[in-house]
Scaffold this motif. Structure first.
Motif, short mmCIF file in Angstrom:
data_model
loop_
_atom_site.label_atom_id
_atom_site.label_comp_id
_atom_site.label_asym_id
_atom_site.label_seq_id
_atom_site.Cartn_x
_atom_site.Cartn_y
_atom_site.Cartn_z
N GLN A 19 0.58 -4.44 -10.36
CA GLN A 19 -0.86 -4.67 -10.41
C GLN A 19 -1.30 -4.99 -11.85
OE1 GLN A 19 -2.70 -4.75 -7.66
NE2 GLN A 19 -0.99 -4.11 -6.36
N LYS A 44 4.79 -8.29 -5.72
CA LYS A 44 3.61 -7.92 -4.94
C LYS A 44 3.09 -6.54 -5.34
CE LYS A 44 0.76 -8.68 -1.48
NZ LYS A 44 -0.20 -9.82 -1.50
N THR A 45 3.97 -5.63 -5.73
CA THR A 45 3.54 -4.27 -6.03
C THR A 45 3.00 -4.11 -7.44
OG1 THR A 45 5.82 -3.71 -6.64
CG2 THR A 45 5.15 -3.26 -4.37
N GLN A 58 7.13 -6.01 4.24
CA GLN A 58 5.67 -5.99 4.32
C GLN A 58 5.20 -4.87 5.24
OE1 GLN A 58 3.20 -9.73 4.70
NE2 GLN A 58 2.85 -8.91 6.75
N PHE A 98 6.79 -1.14 3.35
CA PHE A 98 6.32 -0.75 2.01
C PHE A 98 4.84 -1.08 1.77
CE2 PHE A 98 10.89 -1.51 1.59
CZ PHE A 98 11.30 -0.30 1.04
N LEU A 99 4.32 -2.11 2.43
CA LEU A 99 2.93 -2.49 2.21
C LEU A 99 2.02 -2.09 3.38
CD1 LEU A 99 3.55 -6.05 0.70
CD2 LEU A 99 3.26 -3.88 -0.50
N ASP A 134 5.69 -0.11 -14.23
CA ASP A 134 5.58 -1.56 -14.10
C ASP A 134 6.45 -2.29 -15.13
OD1 ASP A 134 3.86 -1.28 -12.01
OD2 ASP A 134 2.03 -1.59 -13.19
#
Length: 408
Positions: free
Chosen positions: A134, A131-132, A370, A373-374, A325
């Motif tokens: 990009q 999810k992190t 979630q 962290f999000l 990444d």
């Protein structure tokens, strides 16, 4: 021929020094008159047969009079007793030297559940990392994970001498396992990128319910009314998370990004759950005749080839923008191998029911990650859908646990 009256016991029975029984058997053609000249005449032949039973179950048999005693005290031994009738364990226990079994460390009763917990944590971290990241397509992430999984699995196959193809009659199942499993992984990664992390995890976690249905269709396993009830609950939970407009109208609060992407993610997660259920059915069909690492090998090779072809066709192959990444992609691969290894070890030690119940922590961790962290709080619809799915999967696990306990 022989007279039992000539049999005498030379030594008393002893546990410490062993048990010695001496038989003197006299063979002669005359009567036992007690004359002293039968030794010198050679008409009678005296044979001494000595059997020495020691505590280590070695039996000594030698002949030829007085020489038998000397040889019996020597080092020549012949093992004539079966280990099943050996009394060494009992005798040695009196001396305090036969406590090896009691000194062995006992297996920890919660070790299997601990392995299941570790696998759950690793899989939850993988979903968070996906999810992190990009700017990298889900298929490319899957390709990189499969590549590193191949590198780590190859030495294990060589060490265990399992080969790279597997049994001839199981190769079709290995190919199916690799193809369906890799597609389920791609669909999960895609769903995580398109919708909230917790929602994608909850839908993907519904696969045990579909496994029971598919096992009933393809493996002729028993399907009860409870399986149907749990399936209905699971579908209801997915609907609460997806919130289709024809049921919920235009209320789209809490939906991440574009609603069209949310629907795409829901469909991908649902298809991934069914794909994972198919994978479990194929693994059940193969049974234990195929080594686990060989199954992982097919999963990695077929997934890597499929992802490379798909990414090349779509033109989505990109190098991550930053070094962070790139390290995260490698970490996803390593955590994937660790999660699968611990899950397999958990299933080898513990029953499937408790392991499946432990996997429900995956949903809880998804909501926690979630939120922390999000920075995204779950909606009531998501919580309701998660409750339905968790109840369904827990019900399936408890029913299987109860059934297997009754059989055992």
């Amino acid at each position: 021929m022989g007279d039992c009256n000539h049999c005498t016991h030379e030594r008393p029975l002893s546990v410490e020094d062993g048990v010695t029984v001496v038989f003197h058997k006299v063979d002669g053609h005359g009567t036992n008159s007690g004359d002293d000249d039968h030794d010198d005449s050679g008409d009678d032949e005296r044979t001494t047969e000595m059997i020495h039973l020691q505590s280590n179950c070695h039996v000594l048999c030698e002949y030829d009079g007085d020489a038998a005693e000397e040889e019996a005290r020597g080092s020549e031994q012949k093992t004539l007793c079966s280990p099943a009738f050996c009394v060494r364990g009992r005798l040695a226990s009196r001396d305090g030297s036969a406590h090896e079994d009691s000194e062995k460390p006992k297996k920890c009763s919660g070790l299997g559940l601990f392995y299941a917990f570790l696998s759950t944590v690793f899989f939850s971290i993988i979903a968070l990392l996906v999810k992190t990241i990009q700017g990298v397509h889900a298929i490319e992430i899957s390709a990189i994970r499969c590549f590193f999984q191949m590198l780590f699995t190859m030495p294990l196959l060589i060490y265990h001498k399992t080969g790279f193809l597997g049994p001839r009659d199981k190769r079709i199942y290995l190919v199916l396992r690799g193809f369906i499993g890799s597609n389920a992984m791609i669909l999960l990664f895609y769903a995580v990128q398109q919708m909230p992390l917790a929602d994608a995890t909850v839908i993907m976690f519904s696969n045990p319910v579909f496994t029971s249905i598919l096992a009933w269709i393809f493996l002729k396993e028993r399907c009860t009314i409870w399986d149907c009830v749990f399936t209905v609950f699971t579908i209801a939970g997915v609907i609460l998370i997806a919130r289709p407009p024809f049921l919920f109208g235009e209320d789209r609060r809490g939906i991440e990004g574009n609603y069209a992407n949310h629907i795409k993610g829901t469909i991908a997660a649902f298809a991934g759950a069914i794909g994972a259920a198919f994978t479990f059915v194929v693994l059940r069909k193969m049974g234990k005749s195929v080594h686990y690492y060989l199954s992982v090998w097919y999963y990695a090779v077929i997934g890597f080839i499929e992802c490379i072809i798909t990414v090349s066709v779509l033109g989505e192959w990109k190098i991550p923008f930053c070094g962070r990444d790139r390290w995260l992609l490698m970490l996803i691969a390593v955590l994937g191998i660790a999660g699968q290894t611990f899950l397999t070890k958990a299933l080898q030690i513990e029953k499937a029911g408790p392991v499946a119940l432990m996997r429900t922590i995956d949903v809880v961790l998804a909501f926690i990650f979630q939120f922390i962290f999000l920075n995204r709080a779950p909606t009531m619809w998501s919580l309701g859908g998660a409750l339905c799915v968790v109840v369904s999967t827990s019900g399936v696990a408890l029913r299987k646990w109860y059934t297997s306990s009754r059989k055992s």
